[in-house]
Each structure stands twice: as structure tokens, then as C-alpha cells.
Scaffold this motif. Structure first.
Motif, PDB file in Angstrom:
ATOM      1  N   ARG A  73       0.867  -1.021   0.101  1.00 31.55           N
ATOM      2  CA  ARG A  73      -0.174   0.013   0.043  1.00 31.55           C
ATOM      3  C   ARG A  73       0.890   1.326  -0.029  1.00 31.55           C
ATOM      4  NH1 ARG A  73      -5.161   1.993   2.528  1.00 31.55           N
ATOM      5  NH2 ARG A  73      -5.723  -0.220   3.171  1.00 31.55           N
ATOM      6  N   ASP A  74       2.026   1.220   0.822  1.00 28.56           N
ATOM      7  CA  ASP A  74       2.677   2.373   0.748  1.00 28.56           C
ATOM      8  C   ASP A  74       3.499   2.584  -0.469  1.00 28.56           C
ATOM      9  OD1 ASP A  74       2.027   2.692   3.307  1.00 28.56           O
ATOM     10  OD2 ASP A  74       3.864   1.919   4.464  1.00 28.56           O
ATOM     11  N   GLY A  75       3.982   1.613  -1.141  1.00 25.13           N
ATOM     12  CA  GLY A  75       4.457   1.911  -2.441  1.00 25.13           C
ATOM     13  C   GLY A  75       3.584   2.419  -3.454  1.00 25.13           C
ATOM     14  N   PHE A  76       2.491   1.759  -3.430  1.00 24.41           N
ATOM     15  CA  PHE A  76       1.321   2.383  -4.261  1.00 24.41           C
ATOM     16  C   PHE A  76       1.240   3.702  -4.232  1.00 24.41           C
ATOM     17  CE2 PHE A  76      -3.077   3.412  -4.927  1.00 24.41           C
ATOM     18  CZ  PHE A  76      -3.184   3.280  -6.295  1.00 24.41           C
ATOM     19  N   ASP A  89      -8.020  10.171  -9.844  1.00 20.32           N
ATOM     20  CA  ASP A  89      -8.498   9.945  -8.401  1.00 20.32           C
ATOM     21  C   ASP A  89      -9.450   8.802  -8.144  1.00 20.32           C
ATOM     22  OD1 ASP A  89      -7.084  12.276  -7.582  1.00 20.32           O
ATOM     23  OD2 ASP A  89      -8.571  13.709  -7.958  1.00 20.32           O
ATOM     24  N   GLN A  90     -10.154   8.623  -8.861  1.00 20.48           N
ATOM     25  CA  GLN A  90     -11.290   7.743  -9.031  1.00 20.48           C
ATOM     26  C   GLN A  90     -10.584   6.283  -8.872  1.00 20.48           C
ATOM     27  OE1 GLN A  90     -13.901   7.466 -12.676  1.00 20.48           O
ATOM     28  NE2 GLN A  90     -14.918   5.580 -11.760  1.00 20.48           N
ATOM     29  N   TYR A  95      -8.533   1.683  -5.615  1.00 20.69           N
ATOM     30  CA  TYR A  95      -7.227   0.675  -5.024  1.00 20.69           C
ATOM     31  C   TYR A  95      -7.249   1.070  -3.689  1.00 20.69           C
ATOM     32  CZ  TYR A  95      -3.882  -0.667  -8.764  1.00 20.69           C
ATOM     33  OH  TYR A  95      -3.288  -1.514  -9.501  1.00 20.69           O
ATOM     34  N   ILE A  96      -7.622   2.052  -3.083  1.00 18.96           N
ATOM     35  CA  ILE A  96      -7.522   1.956  -1.542  1.00 18.96           C
ATOM     36  C   ILE A  96      -8.707   1.044  -0.862  1.00 18.96           C
ATOM     37  CG2 ILE A  96      -8.114   3.612   0.288  1.00 18.96           C
ATOM     38  CD1 ILE A  96      -6.855   5.870  -1.318  1.00 18.96           C
ATOM     39  N   ASP A  97      -9.689   1.119  -1.812  1.00 16.42           N
ATOM     40  CA  ASP A  97     -10.807   0.081  -1.129  1.00 16.42           C
ATOM     41  C   ASP A  97     -10.484  -1.286  -1.440  1.00 16.42           C
ATOM     42  OD1 ASP A  97     -13.624  -0.711  -0.287  1.00 16.42           O
ATOM     43  OD2 ASP A  97     -13.967  -1.042  -2.506  1.00 16.42           O
ATOM     44  N   GLU A 103      -6.662  -6.575   2.960  1.00 16.30           N
ATOM     45  CA  GLU A 103      -6.137  -6.517   4.263  1.00 16.30           C
ATOM     46  C   GLU A 103      -7.214  -6.907   5.663  1.00 16.30           C
ATOM     47  OE1 GLU A 103      -4.493  -2.605   4.574  1.00 16.30           O
ATOM     48  OE2 GLU A 103      -3.104  -3.038   3.220  1.00 16.30           O
ATOM     49  N   LYS A 104      -8.225  -6.428   5.349  1.00 11.94           N
ATOM     50  CA  LYS A 104      -9.444  -6.884   6.083  1.00 11.94           C
ATOM     51  C   LYS A 104      -9.672  -8.468   6.185  1.00 11.94           C
ATOM     52  CE  LYS A 104     -14.347  -6.058   7.615  1.00 11.94           C
ATOM     53  NZ  LYS A 104     -15.483  -5.419   7.053  1.00 11.94           N
TER      54      LYS A 104
END
Length: 233
Positions: A73-76, A89-90, A95-97, A103-104
């Protein structure tokens, strides 16, 4: 675009790839790779960046191998930070989702049932089998196979020259010429510049090649003439 396509699980960590990022954001993969390489080569915080990116490879439609990176996630976040525009942005939100969901899922993993364990083991064997095939397709001959091939090749040379005590074998010039002729035919057949670079998958073919090889006509004549001469006392 479904979120589970964006992020995968690798070594029990949610990651994506430079190839996928390039595809999703409509970027050239080489440019994404360059951005990552610039991060890794920068003196400042280079150790932190190295924990975010892991090198890997992929194959294109023609089977050619190219480099890529896995990233967490940090690299992305570092790489996608510079992508601007409403559409970008979309995709970032998707990606964040996807990272959140993966991870969940990793946090909530329960012990596997016996059928699930069996299924996982089966998949592991399939993956191992594919890995072994890939290694055999690309890897040169290991020591034991290289030694076996050398013995077979040397035995063939001795045979076509008429034995170790023959004039042809004792004539270093004829013997060297025969070795060169065999290697020339080998290189033309297998497109390799060294015997030991032969892929493991072609080992049996190479043994058959040696078994069925004979010197070209002119060299055969030279061998026969050498062996027809009286042995030098």
C-alpha cells in the motif's frame, strides 16, 4: 473494474504490481518502472523504499520475460501520488478500497478446514510443478547432467575416431577437429554457445543428438586415412 483484480495476496501481504498500476492508470509500464527505480536509487529514505517494492518478472504474450515490481500500500501511494485528474482520483479510491478489503480479509482469516487445506496443498503442487517446468525451460544443465553429457560426448568422439589407441585419436589435430565438428553441429542444432547452457528440458534431445552424430564426409575420410597408416612406433 472489480476491486479484487487490483490487489492480490503475496507472502501474506496485500500488494499490487507495477504492471497492473500501469494498465489501470493508462501509463507506459516502463515509465512506472522508472519511477520506482528512481525511488529505490535515491539516497534519501532508500531503505524505506526497499521495503515497499519487491522485484519480480512477468511473461508477455510471446513468452518473453520482463521485469516488474510488486508493491504494498505504501509503495502504491508513493507511485500513484503523482497521477492527477478526476479519473486518476477515481482509480486511487478503487485501489484504496481494494487494499482495505484484502487487508481486512487477511486479518480475519480463520484456520482452514481439512478440505480447504487439501485444496490449498493441491494448488501448491500445481504451482510447484509450473515453477519446476519454468526452471527446466530456462536453466542450464546442473553439474551432474553436465558431467553425464560430457561423458557421452567424449565416448562418441572416441568411438568415431576408432578407439583411444587409434592413430586418429592419438593425432591431436584430428581429435581437436572432430571435437570442433561435433560442437559446430550442436550449436547449429540447439542454438547454444556452450554445452552447459543447454536448457534442462532439452537434455534427452542432446543425448540423442550425440548418439546419432557422425563427422562430415571430409573429416571421416581424414579419420580413415589416419587409421590406415601404420602405427608410429
Amino acid at each position: 473494474m472489480m476491486t479484487e483484480e487490483l490487489v492480490i495476496m503475496r507472502d501474506r501481504q496485500a500488494v499490487t504490481t507495477s504492471l497492473q498500476v500501469a494498465k489501470v492508470f493508462g501509463k507506459e509500464h516502463r515509465n512506472v518502472m522508472q519511477s520506482i527505480n528512481n525511488k529505490l536509487q535515491s539516497a534519501e529514505n532508500s531503505a524505506d523504499y526497499q521495503s515497499m517494492f519487491v522485484s519480480g518478472t512477468y511473461k508477455d504474450s510471446k513468452g518473453r520475460t520482463y521485469p516488474m515490481y510488486y508493491m504494498n500500500r505504501d509503495g502504491f501511494t508513493f507511485i500513484a501520488f503523482g497521477f492527477t485528474g478526476a479519473k486518476a482520483d477515481q482509480f486511487k479510491l478503487k485501489y484504496i478500497d481494494a487494499f482495505n478489503q484484502m487487508e481486512k480479509q487477511l486479518q480475519q482469516q480463520k484456520p482452514l478446514s481439512l478440505p480447504e487445506q487439501i485444496s490449498l496443498i493441491a494448488k501448491g503442487y500445481e504451482s510447484l510443478s509450473a515453477d519446476v517446468k519454468d526452471i527446466k525451460d530456462r536453466m542450464g544443465l546442473p553439474g551432474n547432467m553436465a558431467h553425464s553429457f560430457s561423458k557421452k560426448r567424449n565416448a562418441k568422439i572416441i568411438n568415431v575416431l576408432g578407439g583411444k589407441k587409434s592413430n586418429a585419436y592419438c593425432d591431436k589435430n584430428v581429435r581437436a577437429k572432430t571435437y570442433r565438428a561435433l560442437f559446430s553441429s550442436y550449436r547449429e542444432t540447439f542454438d547454444q554457445d556452450r554445452y552447459n547452457d543447454l536448457p534442462m528440458k532439452d537434455f534427452d534431445k542432446a543425448i540423442d543428438f550425440v548418439n546419432n552424430w557422425y563427422p562430415p564426409f571430409e573429416l571421416q575420410q581424414q579419420i580413415q586415412m589416419a587409421n590406415a597408416q601404420l602405427a608410429i612406433v
